[in-house]
Design a protein around this motif. Structure first.
Motif, PDB file in Angstrom:
ATOM      1  N   ARG A   1     -10.707   1.145  -1.212  1.00 34.49           N
ATOM      2  CA  ARG A   1     -11.984   1.850  -1.290  1.00 34.49           C
ATOM      3  C   ARG A   1     -13.145   0.915  -0.955  1.00 34.49           C
ATOM      4  O   ARG A   1     -14.031   1.262  -0.178  1.00 34.49           O
ATOM      5  CB  ARG A   1     -12.165   2.452  -2.682  1.00 34.49           C
ATOM      6  CG  ARG A   1     -13.389   3.379  -2.795  1.00 34.49           C
ATOM      7  CD  ARG A   1     -13.381   4.214  -4.066  1.00 34.49           C
ATOM      8  NE  ARG A   1     -13.458   3.402  -5.263  1.00 34.49           N
ATOM      9  CZ  ARG A   1     -12.528   3.351  -6.222  1.00 34.49           C
ATOM     10  NH1 ARG A   1     -11.429   4.089  -6.137  1.00 34.49           N
ATOM     11  NH2 ARG A   1     -12.691   2.572  -7.280  1.00 34.49           N
TER      12      ARG A   1
ATOM     13  N   LEU B   1       1.118   3.880  -2.810  1.00 36.66           N
ATOM     14  CA  LEU B   1       0.148   4.969  -2.985  1.00 36.66           C
ATOM     15  C   LEU B   1       0.652   6.196  -2.238  1.00 36.66           C
ATOM     16  O   LEU B   1       0.921   6.116  -1.041  1.00 36.66           O
ATOM     17  CB  LEU B   1      -1.210   4.565  -2.398  1.00 36.66           C
ATOM     18  CG  LEU B   1      -1.866   3.311  -2.955  1.00 36.66           C
ATOM     19  CD1 LEU B   1      -3.182   3.029  -2.218  1.00 36.66           C
ATOM     20  CD2 LEU B   1      -2.123   3.465  -4.452  1.00 36.66           C
ATOM     21  N   PRO B   2       0.745   7.340  -2.922  1.00 37.93           N
ATOM     22  CA  PRO B   2       1.221   8.542  -2.217  1.00 37.93           C
ATOM     23  C   PRO B   2       0.399   8.814  -0.958  1.00 37.93           C
ATOM     24  O   PRO B   2       0.955   9.183   0.078  1.00 37.93           O
ATOM     25  CB  PRO B   2       1.027   9.648  -3.258  1.00 37.93           C
ATOM     26  CG  PRO B   2       1.015   8.949  -4.572  1.00 37.93           C
ATOM     27  CD  PRO B   2       0.476   7.572  -4.343  1.00 37.93           C
ATOM     28  N   GLU B   3      -0.914   8.578  -1.043  1.00 37.23           N
ATOM     29  CA  GLU B   3      -1.777   8.889   0.098  1.00 37.23           C
ATOM     30  C   GLU B   3      -1.622   7.882   1.235  1.00 37.23           C
ATOM     31  O   GLU B   3      -2.175   8.085   2.320  1.00 37.23           O
ATOM     32  CB  GLU B   3      -3.249   8.978  -0.349  1.00 37.23           C
ATOM     33  CG  GLU B   3      -3.878   7.669  -0.815  1.00 37.23           C
ATOM     34  CD  GLU B   3      -3.692   7.388  -2.307  1.00 37.23           C
ATOM     35  OE1 GLU B   3      -2.694   7.869  -2.891  1.00 37.23           O
ATOM     36  OE2 GLU B   3      -4.534   6.663  -2.883  1.00 37.23           O
ATOM     37  N   LYS B   4      -0.880   6.814   1.014  1.00 38.97           N
ATOM     38  CA  LYS B   4      -0.670   5.812   2.069  1.00 38.97           C
ATOM     39  C   LYS B   4       0.803   5.680   2.457  1.00 38.97           C
ATOM     40  O   LYS B   4       1.153   4.867   3.311  1.00 38.97           O
ATOM     41  CB  LYS B   4      -1.197   4.437   1.632  1.00 38.97           C
ATOM     42  CG  LYS B   4      -2.707   4.332   1.559  1.00 38.97           C
ATOM     43  CD  LYS B   4      -3.332   4.329   2.960  1.00 38.97           C
ATOM     44  CE  LYS B   4      -4.852   4.284   2.884  1.00 38.97           C
ATOM     45  NZ  LYS B   4      -5.459   4.507   4.217  1.00 38.97           N
ATOM     46  N   ARG B   5       1.655   6.463   1.843  1.00 39.16           N
ATOM     47  CA  ARG B   5       3.077   6.318   2.112  1.00 39.16           C
ATOM     48  C   ARG B   5       3.427   6.582   3.575  1.00 39.16           C
ATOM     49  O   ARG B   5       4.435   6.080   4.100  1.00 39.16           O
ATOM     50  CB  ARG B   5       3.890   7.231   1.179  1.00 39.16           C
ATOM     51  CG  ARG B   5       5.394   7.283   1.444  1.00 39.16           C
ATOM     52  CD  ARG B   5       6.047   5.920   1.475  1.00 39.16           C
ATOM     53  NE  ARG B   5       7.483   5.949   1.726  1.00 39.16           N
ATOM     54  CZ  ARG B   5       8.032   6.208   2.899  1.00 39.16           C
ATOM     55  NH1 ARG B   5       7.292   6.503   3.939  1.00 39.16           N
ATOM     56  NH2 ARG B   5       9.352   6.187   3.026  1.00 39.16           N
TER      57      ARG B   5
ATOM     58  N   ILE C   1      -4.773  -1.375  -6.030  1.00 42.28           N
ATOM     59  CA  ILE C   1      -4.679  -1.300  -4.561  1.00 42.28           C
ATOM     60  C   ILE C   1      -5.702  -0.288  -4.027  1.00 42.28           C
ATOM     61  O   ILE C   1      -6.373  -0.533  -3.017  1.00 42.28           O
ATOM     62  CB  ILE C   1      -3.246  -0.869  -4.140  1.00 42.28           C
ATOM     63  CG1 ILE C   1      -2.191  -1.815  -4.714  1.00 42.28           C
ATOM     64  CG2 ILE C   1      -3.125  -0.761  -2.621  1.00 42.28           C
ATOM     65  CD1 ILE C   1      -2.307  -3.225  -4.249  1.00 42.28           C
ATOM     66  N   ARG C   2      -5.805   0.813  -4.728  1.00 40.98           N
ATOM     67  CA  ARG C   2      -6.770   1.847  -4.321  1.00 40.98           C
ATOM     68  C   ARG C   2      -8.204   1.323  -4.305  1.00 40.98           C
ATOM     69  O   ARG C   2      -8.978   1.622  -3.401  1.00 40.98           O
ATOM     70  CB  ARG C   2      -6.705   3.020  -5.300  1.00 40.98           C
ATOM     71  CG  ARG C   2      -5.986   4.190  -4.761  1.00 40.98           C
ATOM     72  CD  ARG C   2      -6.129   5.428  -5.617  1.00 40.98           C
ATOM     73  NE  ARG C   2      -4.928   6.224  -5.411  1.00 40.98           N
ATOM     74  CZ  ARG C   2      -4.006   6.444  -6.335  1.00 40.98           C
ATOM     75  NH1 ARG C   2      -4.143   5.974  -7.558  1.00 40.98           N
ATOM     76  NH2 ARG C   2      -2.943   7.176  -6.024  1.00 40.98           N
TER      77      ARG C   2
ATOM     78  N   ALA D   1       0.819  -1.217   0.000  1.00 42.15           N
ATOM     79  CA  ALA D   1       0.000   0.000   0.000  1.00 42.15           C
ATOM     80  C   ALA D   1       0.851   1.263   0.000  1.00 42.15           C
ATOM     81  O   ALA D   1       0.375   2.338  -0.394  1.00 42.15           O
ATOM     82  CB  ALA D   1      -0.948   0.001   1.193  1.00 42.15           C
TER      83      ALA D   1
ATOM     84  N   GLN E   1      -1.229   0.885  -8.614  1.00 41.46           N
ATOM     85  CA  GLN E   1      -1.864   1.825  -7.677  1.00 41.46           C
ATOM     86  C   GLN E   1      -3.386   1.774  -7.794  1.00 41.46           C
ATOM     87  O   GLN E   1      -4.096   1.765  -6.788  1.00 41.46           O
ATOM     88  CB  GLN E   1      -1.362   3.248  -7.940  1.00 41.46           C
ATOM     89  CG  GLN E   1       0.081   3.457  -7.479  1.00 41.46           C
ATOM     90  CD  GLN E   1       0.653   4.795  -7.906  1.00 41.46           C
ATOM     91  OE1 GLN E   1       0.242   5.367  -8.926  1.00 41.46           O
ATOM     92  NE2 GLN E   1       1.617   5.305  -7.140  1.00 41.46           N
ATOM     93  N   ASP E   2      -3.878   1.707  -9.047  1.00 41.37           N
ATOM     94  CA  ASP E   2      -5.335   1.670  -9.250  1.00 41.37           C
ATOM     95  C   ASP E   2      -5.953   0.449  -8.572  1.00 41.37           C
ATOM     96  O   ASP E   2      -7.009   0.538  -7.943  1.00 41.37           O
ATOM     97  CB  ASP E   2      -5.669   1.630 -10.754  1.00 41.37           C
ATOM     98  CG  ASP E   2      -5.354   2.958 -11.436  1.00 41.37           C
ATOM     99  OD1 ASP E   2      -5.134   3.948 -10.712  1.00 41.37           O
ATOM    100  OD2 ASP E   2      -5.310   2.979 -12.677  1.00 41.37           O
TER     101      ASP E   2
ATOM    102  N   GLU F   1       1.142   2.930 -12.139  1.00 35.91           N
ATOM    103  CA  GLU F   1      -0.220   3.452 -12.014  1.00 35.91           C
ATOM    104  C   GLU F   1      -1.261   2.337 -12.011  1.00 35.91           C
ATOM    105  O   GLU F   1      -2.260   2.407 -11.293  1.00 35.91           O
ATOM    106  CB  GLU F   1      -0.503   4.457 -13.139  1.00 35.91           C
ATOM    107  CG  GLU F   1       0.337   5.712 -12.962  1.00 35.91           C
ATOM    108  CD  GLU F   1       0.192   6.715 -14.116  1.00 35.91           C
ATOM    109  OE1 GLU F   1      -0.725   6.530 -14.957  1.00 35.91           O
ATOM    110  OE2 GLU F   1       1.004   7.650 -14.182  1.00 35.91           O
TER     111      GLU F   1
END
Lengths: 475, 475
Positions: B374, B274-278, B369-370, B271, B366-367, B363
């Motif tokens: 979600r 993901l920049p938002e999970k780093r 995993i995101r 995870a 990332q998609d 990418e």
């Protein structure tokens, strides 16, 4: 990638794979790649966007393949073999597609039970005692570490609960193996926290096999020092020369001093499926644990190491953990192989062993092994008949240890240099690959006949090449 | 089996494989097999004569397949996933065909260099410190054992040469991890000879993450007892509930007391791409070693565990052996990964990681995993909106921990029984598979969204199933 796209790519790969197997001999065994060559061709970051599979596969062929050493080339005589075979490759395809993770019975019932069955088949093929129970590990290094940790548990925990060696009553644990033992024994002793200074490399005889008298002497000396001998590793088929440690004598000593006997037959074990070679394992009834690698000489893709042990309760005491999140309703009735070794997760390796044993049948496997041993025997006769070459160790199986030794030259430094040059030039041709060792201090060329696709003509060719290179001069 | 026969069988298998992937959902996730069912269908001895491949493959389909748990079924919500993916399966086909044994650079130059490259890609993707160097191990269990043995070497050998812990100056080595740490830590502590009585299971907070204050307290107590604290294992994403141990605070404590910090992010590590999970890995700069498993959530076939370490010299001191028969001319210039872990032999695992990263691209990964995160988040909102269900832990990633808790029922024994029944009935449908744990003593259902083929509809369906079973009554 949708299943139908996968289907198309996979068919394309199959044609490549079959062509590759057909044309193996057109490749060099070892590439001419220099350090850094491959890396220089690869980008330093992962791509942001996905790439077409055709591009990935093209790069595999143009960048990766030319940098691969081909362990399954018919000219492979190096190390011990790491064989594959068509039925084993087919099994790997199915294993990859199932994507099973076989840690527990419930996470893959058929995988667990097939593993029990194929290990029973192997036990019977090798005529191992019925008290042995088997499991598949990745390598003999891991199997030997598992054995040593079990042996350590036996001697420490019986007396000191869960404290481990650091809690032992100040007696240093000692392990015994021959001077010719595999480096994985040293590694296991180090990792098990025994300390390399408590591994005794016991003297060997003229044939590089462990001397039982020297073993007993070493044990007695350690007892006199107040140490605690606890484990002996005997090797059936050493890596340098396939020397055969005498199991019956070693076993009797282990029994006398109550020591764990681990038998490492990583390479040679497969030969015990031949009635005429089963004597290799005479004395195996003394052993507490035994390992041999079907991925070496039984045509099963790496990795597949067959580990047998008698005391399963002790094995479980050494390796079992039982967290809530792994508990299943069937635990009391089944075997969970996760508790039989180091990793928790496990691949479905039993499938390839099943495919291989069924495809070849016992007799088919015996025929292949017999051929290899016969061709190695022929090579020995050619070497012995040539005044400029000599064998440096007995060759009971597929491994021949020899060197160039021109009549009249007794300068060992010179001989070492000659043979190093000879080996380099053989390998530089790219048509076959041999490796080296040192026996009695002498630089020794090792030629191991054991690759599935190797035929008699390849052994002949390697020998002719040796003689030709020598004739051209080694200066 | 000749190459052309292989070709024909392999094409046949490919069609089966593609059909299987296409029809995964028509199978049960977990079979109805009972212990012994599969074994009873298999002969107790290997066949003497080889059998036709058509028969072997037919038996695979009729006997083995119906007994397999399908880890790649879209209804797989159990444990953590062990993903495969089409590009990874394609890579496994090539790996099996090359049959490479990648112990040394020279035994597979391209495999060694590709491993260096893909580990660098991963380091960059996860924004790990540049001082980390990576290698592929089989599992996180092995990676953690490698870390612990390295940490042990650091503290014992600096002072006591090659003697190992038994030679340590009578100070007991102590390891620290949270009460929620994975069982592989207990196992590694046992195997490394530290002794389970010297593993401190440190108190966790309300979110099941390690309390730094309790950690420091435990370290101080051990120092006062005259013990030697030497290693802390922090978990980013615990197995029970994906709790996140606070790395910055733990790291500062490790620095203060000069302790090895190993970070186990086996599941959650992916995870961090993901920049938002780093932020998961904030504080990773304190770590000496780090593991995460691309075979869990990065769509790479099991086995593929990414192990990163800073002090490579120490790693080599812990694992290196250098026998004559393994020496090659390039040793001084190259990396030989055999010295970076327990097994000597190694599969060409880098290839599948390369195929996967290139096929999906950063990418694309990332998609995927995101999406999983979600959908897990949506499930949390449904659970929280339902008066009869409750979440039992935060769900920062794909794992949701919940239970049925009807309003007014506070009998914990009854609730445990309800939820155990609920889980059994969900799994009995065969349409999805969930597992359990205990959190704060409570029987907890775990639903982990992370399988490649899982879509939102499968999560919806699993949730609907839960509610339906509850409505039908759990008595």
């Amino acid at each position: 990638m949708k299943p139908n796209t996968f289907r198309a790519h996979a068919h394309e790969l199959v044609d490549w794979m079959a062509d590759f197997l057909e044309q193996l001999e057109e490749h060099r065994v070892v590439p001419e790649t220099k350090p850094g060559d491959i890396r220089a061709q690869l980008p330093s970051s992962a791509p942001q966007q996905g790439e077409p599979f055709s591009q990935i596969f093209a790069d595999f062929q143009s960048t990766i393949l030319p940098g691969m050493t081909l362990w399954n080339h018919p000219g492979w005589f190096a190390y011990f073999p790491a064989n594959h075979s068509p039925p084993s490759i087919l099994a790997e395809m199915l294993m990859a597609t199932l994507g099973a993770q076989c840690m527990s019975w419930q996470t893959s019932p058929a995988a667990t039970e097939l593993e029990q069955v194929v290990m029973q088949w192997l036990r019977e093929l090798l005529q191992l005692p019925e008290t042995f129970v088997g499991t598949i590990q990745d390598t003999a290094s891991s199997s030997t570490l598992v054995a040593l940790l079990s042996a350590r548990e036996r001697v420490t925990s019986f007396q000191f609960g869960q404290k481990g060696p650091t809690g032992l009553d100040d007696k240093a644990l000692c392990v015994y193996a021959s001077k010719e033992t595999h480096s994985s024994i040293d590694k296991a002793v180090k990792l098990a926290g025994i300390g390399l200074d408590h591994l005794r490399h016991v003297e060997t005889d003229a044939d590089f096999a462990l001397c039982p008298e020297a073993l007993e002497q070493a044990i007695r000396e350690d007892l006199q020092r107040g140490h605690r001998p606890f484990c002996v590793v005997a090797t059936v088929g050493t890596t340098s020369s396939s020397a055969l440690d005498p199991l019956p004598a070693i076993g009797a000593i282990c029994q006398k001093y109550d020591l764990w006997l681990h038998v490492d037959a990583a390479y040679a074990g497969t030969a015990a499926i031949l009635p005429e070679k089963r004597a290799l394992l005479d004395g195996i009834e003394y052993a507490d644990s035994f390992v041999f690698n079907p991925h070496k000489w039984m045509f099963t893709n790496f990795d597949c190491s067959a580990y047998f042990v008698k005391d399963v309760d002790l094995l479980l005491r050494t390796f079992q953990t039982n967290p809530e999140y792994l508990k299943t309703e069937y635990d009391p009735q089944v075997v969970n192989f996760r508790d039989w070794g180091i990793p928790l997760g496990r691949r479905f390796r039993a499938l390839k062993l099943w495919f291989v044993m069924r495809h070849y049948g016992v007799e088919g496997l015996q025929d292949l092994i017999r051929q290899h041993i016969r061709w190695a025997g022929e090579l020995v006769t050619w070497i012995e008949a040539d005044p400029d070459f000599e064998c440096l160790a007995p060759a009971p199986l597929g491994l021949v240890c020899f060197r160039y030794h021109p009549a009249g030259c007794d300068d060992e430094v010179m001989l070492d240099r000659y043979n190093q040059t000879l080996l380099e030039r053989i390998n530089a041709t790219g048509s076959c690959h041999l490796t080296h060792t040192r026996l009695g201090g002498k630089y020794t060329i090792r030629l191991c006949v054991g690759q599935l696709y190797t035929q008699r003509e390849h052994v002949v060719k390697a020998w002719e090449l040796c003689k030709q290179i020598v004739q051209e001069g080694l200066e």
